[in-house]
Write a protein that holds these residues in place. Structure first.
Motif, PDB file in Angstrom:
ATOM      1  N   LYS A 150       4.940  -4.364 -12.827  1.00 15.26           N
ATOM      2  CA  LYS A 150       5.281  -2.990 -12.599  1.00 15.26           C
ATOM      3  C   LYS A 150       6.025  -3.327 -11.138  1.00 15.26           C
ATOM      4  CE  LYS A 150       1.088  -1.803 -12.628  1.00 15.26           C
ATOM      5  NZ  LYS A 150      -0.333  -1.291 -12.305  1.00 15.26           N
ATOM      6  N   VAL A 151       6.635  -2.359 -10.476  1.00 13.97           N
ATOM      7  CA  VAL A 151       7.130  -2.258  -9.210  1.00 13.97           C
ATOM      8  C   VAL A 151       6.056  -2.193  -8.359  1.00 13.97           C
ATOM      9  CG1 VAL A 151       8.529  -0.833  -7.553  1.00 13.97           C
ATOM     10  CG2 VAL A 151       9.616  -1.041 -10.013  1.00 13.97           C
ATOM     11  N   TYR A 152       6.073  -2.955  -7.332  1.00 14.50           N
ATOM     12  CA  TYR A 152       4.947  -3.149  -6.304  1.00 14.50           C
ATOM     13  C   TYR A 152       5.649  -2.847  -5.071  1.00 14.50           C
ATOM     14  CZ  TYR A 152       1.553  -5.261  -9.531  1.00 14.50           C
ATOM     15  OH  TYR A 152       0.626  -5.504 -10.352  1.00 14.50           O
ATOM     16  N   GLY A 153       6.713  -3.128  -4.780  1.00 17.40           N
ATOM     17  CA  GLY A 153       7.244  -2.703  -3.300  1.00 17.40           C
ATOM     18  C   GLY A 153       6.859  -3.625  -2.167  1.00 17.40           C
ATOM     19  N   PHE A 154       7.730  -3.721  -1.251  1.00 15.73           N
ATOM     20  CA  PHE A 154       7.525  -4.472  -0.025  1.00 15.73           C
ATOM     21  C   PHE A 154       8.234  -3.739   1.130  1.00 15.73           C
ATOM     22  CE2 PHE A 154       7.686  -7.016  -4.015  1.00 15.73           C
ATOM     23  CZ  PHE A 154       6.415  -7.570  -3.815  1.00 15.73           C
ATOM     24  N   HIS A 155       7.833  -4.422   2.402  1.00 13.82           N
ATOM     25  CA  HIS A 155       8.307  -3.891   3.656  1.00 13.82           C
ATOM     26  C   HIS A 155       7.502  -2.434   4.121  1.00 13.82           C
ATOM     27  CE1 HIS A 155      12.434  -6.149   3.061  1.00 13.82           C
ATOM     28  NE2 HIS A 155      11.566  -6.811   3.936  1.00 13.82           N
TER      29      HIS A 155
ATOM     30  N   ARG B  31       7.738   3.349 -11.368  1.00 11.80           N
ATOM     31  CA  ARG B  31       6.932   2.212 -10.960  1.00 11.80           C
ATOM     32  C   ARG B  31       6.941   0.973 -12.393  1.00 11.80           C
ATOM     33  NH1 ARG B  31       1.454   1.483  -8.340  1.00 11.80           N
ATOM     34  NH2 ARG B  31       2.674  -0.571  -7.792  1.00 11.80           N
ATOM     35  N   LYS B  32       7.498   1.847 -13.336  1.00 11.28           N
ATOM     36  CA  LYS B  32       7.085   1.205 -14.807  1.00 11.28           C
ATOM     37  C   LYS B  32       8.434   0.541 -15.159  1.00 11.28           C
ATOM     38  CE  LYS B  32       4.953   2.013 -19.191  1.00 11.28           C
ATOM     39  NZ  LYS B  32       4.105   2.839 -19.902  1.00 11.28           N
ATOM     40  N   TYR B  33       8.605  -0.740 -15.653  1.00 15.32           N
ATOM     41  CA  TYR B  33       9.911  -1.158 -16.332  1.00 15.32           C
ATOM     42  C   TYR B  33       9.867  -0.843 -17.808  1.00 15.32           C
ATOM     43  CZ  TYR B  33      10.172  -4.284 -12.037  1.00 15.32           C
ATOM     44  OH  TYR B  33      10.368  -4.462 -10.921  1.00 15.32           O
ATOM     45  N   ALA B  34      11.114  -0.742 -18.279  1.00 17.38           N
ATOM     46  CA  ALA B  34      11.123  -0.110 -19.691  1.00 17.38           C
ATOM     47  C   ALA B  34      11.039  -1.492 -20.601  1.00 17.38           C
ATOM     48  CB  ALA B  34      12.307   0.320 -19.987  1.00 17.38           C
TER      49      ALA B  34
ATOM     50  N   ALA C  60       0.801  -1.481  -0.110  1.00 15.15           N
ATOM     51  CA  ALA C  60      -0.076   0.002  -0.039  1.00 15.15           C
ATOM     52  C   ALA C  60       0.948   1.237  -0.046  1.00 15.15           C
ATOM     53  CB  ALA C  60      -0.854  -0.079   1.157  1.00 15.15           C
ATOM     54  N   PHE C  61       1.987   1.215   0.632  1.00 18.07           N
ATOM     55  CA  PHE C  61       2.799   2.542   0.984  1.00 18.07           C
ATOM     56  C   PHE C  61       3.381   3.174  -0.366  1.00 18.07           C
ATOM     57  CE2 PHE C  61       7.037   4.240   2.739  1.00 18.07           C
ATOM     58  CZ  PHE C  61       6.341   5.460   3.138  1.00 18.07           C
ATOM     59  N   TYR C  62       3.262   2.126  -1.528  1.00 17.88           N
ATOM     60  CA  TYR C  62       4.030   2.539  -2.623  1.00 17.88           C
ATOM     61  C   TYR C  62       3.031   2.919  -3.811  1.00 17.88           C
ATOM     62  CZ  TYR C  62       7.606   0.052  -0.072  1.00 17.88           C
ATOM     63  OH  TYR C  62       8.203  -0.183   0.912  1.00 17.88           O
ATOM     64  N   GLN C  63       1.716   2.928  -3.263  1.00 19.27           N
ATOM     65  CA  GLN C  63       0.907   3.476  -4.461  1.00 19.27           C
ATOM     66  C   GLN C  63       1.156   4.926  -4.755  1.00 19.27           C
ATOM     67  OE1 GLN C  63      -1.908   1.558  -5.777  1.00 19.27           O
ATOM     68  NE2 GLN C  63      -0.353   0.023  -4.898  1.00 19.27           N
ATOM     69  N   THR C  64       1.865   5.753  -3.919  1.00 16.69           N
ATOM     70  CA  THR C  64       2.258   7.097  -4.375  1.00 16.69           C
ATOM     71  C   THR C  64       3.304   7.274  -5.218  1.00 16.69           C
ATOM     72  OG1 THR C  64       3.587   7.393  -2.427  1.00 16.69           O
ATOM     73  CG2 THR C  64       1.477   7.946  -2.098  1.00 16.69           C
ATOM     74  N   MET C  65       4.120   6.352  -5.544  1.00 13.54           N
ATOM     75  CA  MET C  65       5.288   6.359  -6.384  1.00 13.54           C
ATOM     76  C   MET C  65       4.901   6.663  -7.836  1.00 13.54           C
ATOM     77  SD  MET C  65       7.572   2.967  -5.423  1.00 13.54           S
ATOM     78  CE  MET C  65       8.275   2.696  -6.956  1.00 13.54           C
TER      79      MET C  65
ATOM     80  N   MET D 154      15.112  -0.298   0.254  1.00 16.45           N
ATOM     81  CA  MET D 154      15.280   1.022   0.675  1.00 16.45           C
ATOM     82  C   MET D 154      14.299   1.621  -0.142  1.00 16.45           C
ATOM     83  SD  MET D 154      19.380   1.575   0.168  1.00 16.45           S
ATOM     84  CE  MET D 154      19.378   3.093   0.202  1.00 16.45           C
ATOM     85  N   THR D 155      13.833   2.770   0.784  1.00 17.04           N
ATOM     86  CA  THR D 155      12.686   3.770  -0.106  1.00 17.04           C
ATOM     87  C   THR D 155      13.103   5.096  -0.048  1.00 17.04           C
ATOM     88  OG1 THR D 155      11.085   2.139   0.913  1.00 17.04           O
ATOM     89  CG2 THR D 155      10.071   3.913   0.257  1.00 17.04           C
ATOM     90  N   ALA D 156      12.859   5.803  -0.908  1.00 18.83           N
ATOM     91  CA  ALA D 156      12.983   7.180  -1.021  1.00 18.83           C
ATOM     92  C   ALA D 156      11.563   7.795  -0.661  1.00 18.83           C
ATOM     93  CB  ALA D 156      13.385   7.711  -2.262  1.00 18.83           C
ATOM     94  N   ILE D 157      11.620   8.808   0.206  1.00 17.83           N
ATOM     95  CA  ILE D 157      10.259   9.293   0.886  1.00 17.83           C
ATOM     96  C   ILE D 157      10.406  10.823   0.865  1.00 17.83           C
ATOM     97  CG2 ILE D 157       8.673   9.207   2.973  1.00 17.83           C
ATOM     98  CD1 ILE D 157      10.237   6.310   3.540  1.00 17.83           C
ATOM     99  N   VAL D 158       9.687  11.408   0.164  1.00 17.85           N
ATOM    100  CA  VAL D 158       9.425  12.720   0.086  1.00 17.85           C
ATOM    101  C   VAL D 158       8.123  13.329   1.016  1.00 17.85           C
ATOM    102  CG1 VAL D 158       9.333  15.073  -1.128  1.00 17.85           C
ATOM    103  CG2 VAL D 158      10.600  13.160  -1.949  1.00 17.85           C
ATOM    104  N   ASN D 159       8.032  14.192   1.733  1.00 13.58           N
ATOM    105  CA  ASN D 159       6.977  14.752   2.486  1.00 13.58           C
ATOM    106  C   ASN D 159       5.987  13.440   3.126  1.00 13.58           C
ATOM    107  OD1 ASN D 159       8.017  17.100   2.220  1.00 13.58           O
ATOM    108  ND2 ASN D 159       6.758  17.247   0.530  1.00 13.58           N
ATOM    109  N   GLY D 160       6.557  12.376   3.385  1.00  9.45           N
ATOM    110  CA  GLY D 160       5.830  10.950   4.081  1.00  9.45           C
ATOM    111  C   GLY D 160       5.667  10.012   3.055  1.00  9.45           C
ATOM    112  N   LYS D 161       5.473  10.461   1.540  1.00 11.45           N
ATOM    113  CA  LYS D 161       5.242   9.637   0.591  1.00 11.45           C
ATOM    114  C   LYS D 161       6.087   8.895  -0.159  1.00 11.45           C
ATOM    115  CE  LYS D 161       0.696  11.972  -0.288  1.00 11.45           C
ATOM    116  NZ  LYS D 161       0.323  11.606   1.241  1.00 11.45           N
ATOM    117  N   SER D 162       6.202   7.727  -0.474  1.00  7.94           N
ATOM    118  CA  SER D 162       7.137   6.870  -1.014  1.00  7.94           C
ATOM    119  C   SER D 162       7.182   7.447  -2.712  1.00  7.94           C
ATOM    120  CB  SER D 162       7.220   5.635  -0.867  1.00  7.94           C
ATOM    121  OG  SER D 162       6.270   5.080  -1.899  1.00  7.94           O
TER     122      SER D 162
END
Ligand code: ADP
Length: 394
Positions: free
Chosen positions: A174-179, A159-162, A149-154, A212-220
């Motif tokens: 696509k990238v879904y993300g974990f942890h 998120r997209k692969y080439a 759920a946390f990665y829905q803001t990416m 690892m996650t990059a997070i700007v203003n609380g959103k990944s």
């Protein structure tokens, strides 16, 4: 309100019973090696630790044993299952369907089942845990908290692969993300600690699985794991980033079956493949004794983290805080030291004395002149799940 948090995995069930909103842990434990005669039941309550070896054939039996312990007339902590107001389930894959914590109903279970195709090791036991808990706690609200759920803001560009577009639009590759629960929990702590309105944070979760996650203003905005939890950092037994041509060469050139390659990259690679052990404590001890493979593996591990710090700092155009969390991130001063070495160009300066101190609360380990705060923050995924469940149902 008592909330039971369940993490039902392929061969284990972990649980924590919490009193909310006090965030007080009443009891925790797990059953491991489900399906074996020598399954292990461990329970922790106050200062009491119980560990028993018992045959546990199935998840249903495992969870029934946990419930009978919780409701035990002398040793137990609740009178009957009705005392549990809600059960929070960790669900690994919610795809794009769930951006929020969700009350479970038939349709939600169908969706979790649908995403089993993308997380075959995780979603089926998660769903099994839900179905058993519905029977054992018939009056409790059942709630799903999704790792993804946390990665829905990416942004889509991250998120997209080439690969051809239809794989993204039609096949959901696509990238879904974990942890996500862990990164959310520690980054919220960091934001509070920084006390600023805006923040650029990199969260480094280093356990058996690492991300690892990059997070700007609380959103990944970016994340190192991808379609499955296999990309990115060097992990306990997973390779992380690898040129996909290696896979083709292993199959076409060296005659491995695809299944063998899958096993190799997921179960026999990473620190285990490089050193013979996936446990960082063993590796550190051997490196100290002069083992060259272990020394190199530790350097490779930190080098990969460093590369991601560089790229995430670039995409965020700055960095306010770097967080280390989970088993290795919280406990290995060596990995933190190797990672932060020669990072002053990016404003990251580790204080070597503070780095060696131990504590189980948030601590700052940067020098006074460091532009970036380096924070060690103990993660608590179960508490985060309980908080989200409490917020949803209250
Ligand atoms: P997971 O939840 O992904 O199974 P954990 O977060 O418990 O994993 O982290 C497990 C890792 O943490 C193991 O590699 C273990 O060696 C490492 N670890 C635990 N304690 C220490 C310590 N004191 N020093 C170094 N590494 C540690």
């Amino acid at each position: 309100m008592k909330i039971l948090v369940l993490n039902s995995g392929s061969s284990s069930i972990k649980f924590k019973l919490l009193q909310m909103p006090l965030e007080k842990m009443i009891c925790s434990g797990m059953v491991e090696r489900i399906g074996y005669e020598d399954a292990i039941l461990s329970i922790k309550k106050d200062e009491i630790n119980i560990q028993e070896t018992v045959p546990i054939k199935s998840h249903r039996e495992g969870l029934s044993i946990i419930v009978s312990y919780l409701t035990h007339p002398e040793k137990g902590v609740i009178k009957n299952p009705q005392d549990i107001f809600a059960v929070g389930h960790r669900v690994v894959h919610g795809g794009d369907s769930f951006a929020e914590t969700t009350l479970i109903n038939g349709a939600v279970k169908d969706e979790i089942n649908y995403y089993s195709a993308l997380a075959p090791l995780h979603n089926p036991p998660n769903l099994e845990g839900i179905e058993i808990a519905e029977k054992l706690f018939p009056t409790a609200k059942q709630v799903a908290v999704f790792d993804t759920a946390f990665y829905q803001t990416m942004p889509v560009k991250a998120r997209k692969y080439a690969i051809p577009n239809t794989f993204y639009t039609e096949d959901n590759i696509k990238v879904y993300g974990f942890h996500g629960t862990s990164h959310k929990y520690v980054s919220e702590k960091a934001i509070k600690y920084l006390g600023r309105e805006t923040s650029k944070i990199i969260s480094v979760h280093l356990g058996n699985g690492c991300s690892m996650t990059a997070i700007v203003n609380g959103k990944s905005v970016d994340h190192s794991l991808g379609f499955a939890p296999s990309n990115g950092l060097v992990m306990g037994s997973r390779s992380g980033d690898i040129d996909h041509s290696v896979i083709f060469h292993l199959v076409d050139g060296l005659g491995y079956s695809l299944n063998e390659v899958k096993q190799l990259l997921n179960k026999k690679s990473g620190m285990l493949g490089l050193t013979g052990s996936s446990d960082l404590r063993d590796i550190q001890a051997k490196a100290e004794e002069g083992d060259k493979n272990c020394q190199l593996a530790l350097e490779m591990n930190a080098y990969r983290i460093k590369k991601y710090i560089g790229s995430y700092t670039a995409v965020m155009n700055g960095l306010d805080a770097l967080i280390f969390t989970a088993g290795i991130g919280e406990n290995s001063s060596l990995i933190r030291k190797l990672t932060c070495l020669d990072m002053d160009y990016l404003g990251i300066k580790l204080d070597s004395v503070k780095n060696e101190k131990r504590s189980n609360v948030l601590r700052e380990i940067n020098t006074d002149s460091s532009q970036v705060k380096i924070l060690v923050i103990p993660t608590n995924e179960e508490l985060e799940i309980a908080k989200q469940v409490f917020n949803l149902i209250s």
